[in-house]
Motif scaffolding. Structure first.
Motif, mmCIF file in Angstrom:
data_model
loop_
_atom_site.group_PDB
_atom_site.id
_atom_site.type_symbol
_atom_site.label_atom_id
_atom_site.label_comp_id
_atom_site.label_asym_id
_atom_site.label_seq_id
_atom_site.Cartn_x
_atom_site.Cartn_y
_atom_site.Cartn_z
ATOM 1 N N VAL A 150 0.799 -1.298 -0.032
ATOM 2 C CA VAL A 150 -0.081 0.052 0.093
ATOM 3 C C VAL A 150 0.920 1.313 -0.180
ATOM 4 O O VAL A 150 1.748 1.191 0.607
ATOM 5 C CB VAL A 150 -0.916 -0.050 1.143
ATOM 6 C CG1 VAL A 150 -0.169 -0.116 2.458
ATOM 7 C CG2 VAL A 150 -1.978 1.461 1.183
ATOM 8 N N ILE A 151 0.543 2.101 -0.895
ATOM 9 C CA ILE A 151 1.195 3.430 -1.116
ATOM 10 C C ILE A 151 0.466 4.255 -0.155
ATOM 11 O O ILE A 151 -0.420 4.919 -0.232
ATOM 12 C CB ILE A 151 1.365 4.147 -2.368
ATOM 13 C CG1 ILE A 151 1.899 2.983 -3.367
ATOM 14 C CG2 ILE A 151 2.435 5.411 -2.304
ATOM 15 C CD1 ILE A 151 3.201 2.412 -3.324
ATOM 16 N N HIS A 152 0.843 4.384 1.259
ATOM 17 C CA HIS A 152 0.082 5.014 2.443
ATOM 18 C C HIS A 152 0.051 6.371 2.137
ATOM 19 O O HIS A 152 1.075 7.238 1.873
ATOM 20 C CB HIS A 152 0.745 4.782 3.609
ATOM 21 C CG HIS A 152 1.129 5.589 4.650
ATOM 22 N ND1 HIS A 152 -0.029 6.126 5.443
ATOM 23 C CD2 HIS A 152 2.220 6.059 5.193
ATOM 24 C CE1 HIS A 152 0.663 7.193 6.186
ATOM 25 N NE2 HIS A 152 2.048 7.129 6.064
ATOM 26 N N TYR A 169 -0.658 -2.674 -6.552
ATOM 27 C CA TYR A 169 -0.510 -1.985 -5.362
ATOM 28 C C TYR A 169 -1.688 -1.450 -4.925
ATOM 29 O O TYR A 169 -2.589 -0.894 -5.885
ATOM 30 C CB TYR A 169 0.739 -1.063 -5.090
ATOM 31 C CG TYR A 169 1.984 -1.661 -5.407
ATOM 32 C CD1 TYR A 169 2.259 -2.951 -5.190
ATOM 33 C CD2 TYR A 169 2.807 -0.920 -6.020
ATOM 34 C CE1 TYR A 169 3.525 -3.538 -5.340
ATOM 35 C CE2 TYR A 169 4.333 -1.365 -6.171
ATOM 36 C CZ TYR A 169 4.711 -2.834 -6.124
ATOM 37 O OH TYR A 169 5.771 -3.288 -6.037
ATOM 38 N N TYR A 170 -1.987 -0.945 -3.641
ATOM 39 C CA TYR A 170 -3.309 -0.099 -3.180
ATOM 40 C C TYR A 170 -2.698 1.118 -2.797
ATOM 41 O O TYR A 170 -1.714 1.420 -2.635
ATOM 42 C CB TYR A 170 -3.664 -1.088 -1.886
ATOM 43 C CG TYR A 170 -4.331 -2.308 -2.146
ATOM 44 C CD1 TYR A 170 -5.622 -2.208 -2.530
ATOM 45 C CD2 TYR A 170 -3.608 -3.504 -1.840
ATOM 46 C CE1 TYR A 170 -6.506 -3.534 -2.955
ATOM 47 C CE2 TYR A 170 -4.253 -4.679 -2.108
ATOM 48 C CZ TYR A 170 -5.470 -4.873 -2.580
ATOM 49 O OH TYR A 170 -6.080 -5.916 -2.783
ATOM 50 N N ILE A 171 -3.768 1.983 -2.842
ATOM 51 C CA ILE A 171 -3.335 3.345 -2.723
ATOM 52 C C ILE A 171 -4.277 3.731 -1.346
ATOM 53 O O ILE A 171 -5.459 3.637 -1.190
ATOM 54 C CB ILE A 171 -3.970 4.388 -3.847
ATOM 55 C CG1 ILE A 171 -3.442 3.900 -5.241
ATOM 56 C CG2 ILE A 171 -3.869 5.839 -3.518
ATOM 57 C CD1 ILE A 171 -1.907 4.079 -5.208
ATOM 58 N N GLY A 172 -3.594 4.255 -0.401
ATOM 59 C CA GLY A 172 -3.980 4.604 0.915
ATOM 60 C C GLY A 172 -4.725 6.029 0.865
ATOM 61 O O GLY A 172 -3.660 6.846 0.708
ATOM 62 N N LEU A 185 -5.198 14.519 -4.908
ATOM 63 C CA LEU A 185 -5.744 13.539 -4.561
ATOM 64 C C LEU A 185 -7.195 13.143 -4.986
ATOM 65 O O LEU A 185 -7.561 11.959 -5.191
ATOM 66 C CB LEU A 185 -5.472 13.568 -2.842
ATOM 67 C CG LEU A 185 -6.051 12.186 -2.207
ATOM 68 C CD1 LEU A 185 -5.183 10.765 -2.720
ATOM 69 C CD2 LEU A 185 -5.733 12.402 -0.420
ATOM 70 N N LYS A 186 -8.011 14.226 -4.747
ATOM 71 C CA LYS A 186 -9.512 14.022 -5.312
ATOM 72 C C LYS A 186 -9.576 13.426 -6.615
ATOM 73 O O LYS A 186 -10.189 12.465 -7.047
ATOM 74 C CB LYS A 186 -10.177 15.326 -5.111
ATOM 75 C CG LYS A 186 -10.477 15.747 -3.665
ATOM 76 C CD LYS A 186 -11.485 16.954 -3.761
ATOM 77 C CE LYS A 186 -11.180 17.894 -2.443
ATOM 78 N NZ LYS A 186 -12.110 17.457 -1.655
ATOM 79 N N GLN A 187 -8.619 14.144 -7.722
ATOM 80 C CA GLN A 187 -8.544 13.618 -8.790
ATOM 81 C C GLN A 187 -7.868 11.844 -8.965
ATOM 82 O O GLN A 187 -8.509 11.065 -9.788
ATOM 83 C CB GLN A 187 -7.454 14.384 -9.676
ATOM 84 C CG GLN A 187 -7.491 13.853 -11.205
ATOM 85 C CD GLN A 187 -6.286 14.812 -11.819
ATOM 86 O OE1 GLN A 187 -5.600 15.605 -11.451
ATOM 87 N NE2 GLN A 187 -5.940 14.479 -13.146
ATOM 88 N N VAL A 188 -7.008 11.657 -8.069
ATOM 89 C CA VAL A 188 -6.499 10.243 -7.624
ATOM 90 C C VAL A 188 -7.635 9.536 -7.587
ATOM 91 O O VAL A 188 -7.903 8.292 -8.314
ATOM 92 C CB VAL A 188 -5.235 10.328 -6.819
ATOM 93 C CG1 VAL A 188 -5.138 8.723 -6.574
ATOM 94 C CG2 VAL A 188 -4.080 10.935 -7.452
ATOM 95 N N VAL A 189 -8.573 9.789 -6.705
ATOM 96 C CA VAL A 189 -9.509 8.992 -6.299
ATOM 97 C C VAL A 189 -10.400 8.841 -7.327
ATOM 98 O O VAL A 189 -11.361 7.520 -7.526
ATOM 99 C CB VAL A 189 -10.265 9.555 -4.956
ATOM 100 C CG1 VAL A 189 -11.571 8.795 -4.650
ATOM 101 C CG2 VAL A 189 -9.313 9.459 -3.836
ATOM 102 N N SER A 196 -8.777 -0.679 -5.753
ATOM 103 C CA SER A 196 -7.143 -0.343 -5.391
ATOM 104 C C SER A 196 -7.243 0.694 -4.362
ATOM 105 O O SER A 196 -5.986 1.074 -4.092
ATOM 106 C CB SER A 196 -6.573 0.211 -6.785
ATOM 107 O OG SER A 196 -6.662 -0.772 -7.759
ATOM 108 N N ILE A 197 -8.397 1.032 -3.681
ATOM 109 C CA ILE A 197 -8.187 2.048 -2.528
ATOM 110 C C ILE A 197 -8.323 1.368 -1.403
ATOM 111 O O ILE A 197 -9.284 0.653 -1.107
ATOM 112 C CB ILE A 197 -9.333 3.248 -2.849
ATOM 113 C CG1 ILE A 197 -8.987 3.913 -4.293
ATOM 114 C CG2 ILE A 197 -9.395 4.178 -1.698
ATOM 115 C CD1 ILE A 197 -10.035 4.947 -4.559
ATOM 116 N N VAL A 198 -7.741 1.985 -0.219
ATOM 117 C CA VAL A 198 -8.016 1.459 1.112
ATOM 118 C C VAL A 198 -8.029 2.593 1.893
ATOM 119 O O VAL A 198 -7.452 3.705 1.592
ATOM 120 C CB VAL A 198 -6.978 0.547 1.687
ATOM 121 C CG1 VAL A 198 -6.881 -0.832 0.992
ATOM 122 C CG2 VAL A 198 -5.507 0.983 1.710
ATOM 123 N N LEU A 199 -8.901 2.626 2.880
ATOM 124 C CA LEU A 199 -8.873 3.779 4.064
ATOM 125 C C LEU A 199 -7.976 3.719 5.141
ATOM 126 O O LEU A 199 -7.603 2.708 5.595
ATOM 127 C CB LEU A 199 -10.357 3.795 4.671
ATOM 128 C CG LEU A 199 -11.609 3.879 3.469
ATOM 129 C CD1 LEU A 199 -12.901 3.476 4.336
ATOM 130 C CD2 LEU A 199 -11.408 5.030 2.656
#
Ligand code: NI
Length: 253
Positions: A150-152, A169-172, A185-189, A196-199
């Protein structure tokens, strides 16, 4: 349930009310928490937390700001701690050229050694990377291909996020996504798949709006989930369901 994939309840900011706070997690909808390692001193506290609370899991690793304290004795201690049942990842590890507390070569050396240890033990890694996009990407490509990661607290471009997603990989995503000025970051989401997203909180740091600037806790994660849902045009329930699945896959929970 909501899973907090990155917290620091070993932090002294929780010394006054840690037990009370952690006992309120279940009622607040927080099902599992992974406490990330940062300093050598954090390790013992993390193991104790995982022993004291059924919903608490841990990661053991040395943060790039702290690698000056590392030596072979501590590395072998790290290796032993990673064998514990409730220690589920190596982290947080990586590069930090923003605070720039340690020489880049030393940061890289311990980053690569810890990636090697994770590979040897077949464990996922939690990546911390700040102002070091190119070097982090290069090292991940060379030393972490095929590993779970995860890229935290992701802070780079959407283009690079897509590359990481391609690598599996996951995106934190945490409180920053609720900040008005967090356009990137909003654009990334918006652009990467929900799969691929974790909270995460990174608590006690980075509390979401409306608690920005205050001490963060996992209880504020619903604000992050709501922002992700809004950006993706789906329900909060869908965000919670999918990110729980992603987090379980990442850490093998
Ligand atoms: Ni952290």
């Amino acid at each position: 349930m909501i899973i907090d994939t990155h917290a620091h309840y070993d932090d002294e900011q929780f010394d006054t009310d840690r037990d009370e706070l952690l006992k309120s997690m279940e009622a607040g909808g927080i099902g599992l928490i992974v406490n990330a390692g940062s300093t050598i001193d954090s390790w013992k506290k993390i193991v104790e937390l995982t022993e004291a609370y059924s919903f608490m899991y841990g990661a053991i690793g040395i943060h790039p700001d702290e690698v000056g304290d590392m030596d072979d004795v501590q590395f072998s201690r790290m290796s032993d701690l990673l064998e514990l049942d409730k220690i589920v990842a190596v982290g947080e590890i990586g590069l930090d050229y923003y605070w720039d507390k340690e020489e880049h070569d030393l940061q890289k050396e311990w980053f690569i050694r810890q990636l090697g240890l994770a590979r040897e033990k077949d464990m996922p890694v939690i990546i911390h990377s700040r102002d070091a996009a190119a070097d982090t990407f290069e090292i991940m490509k060379q030393h972490a291909a095929g590993m779970k990661a995860v890229i935290h607290c992701y802070s780079y471009s959407a283009e690079m996020a897509r590359e990481y997603v391609k690598m599996g990989y996951y995106i934190g995503v945490g409180g920053v996504v609720t900040f008005k000025n967090a356009k990137k970051l909003k654009q990334v989401v918006e652009e990467i798949p929900l799969a691929s997203i974790v909270l995460e909180t990174d608590c006690p740091y980075l509390a979401p709006v409306p608690y920005r600037g205050k001490r963060n806790t996992s209880l504020y994660l619903p604000y992050v989930a709501e922002q992700v849902a809004e950006l993706k045009g789906i329900t909060v329930e869908d965000v919670i369901r999918q990110t729980e699945k992603n987090s379980r896959e990442l850490y093998g929970l």
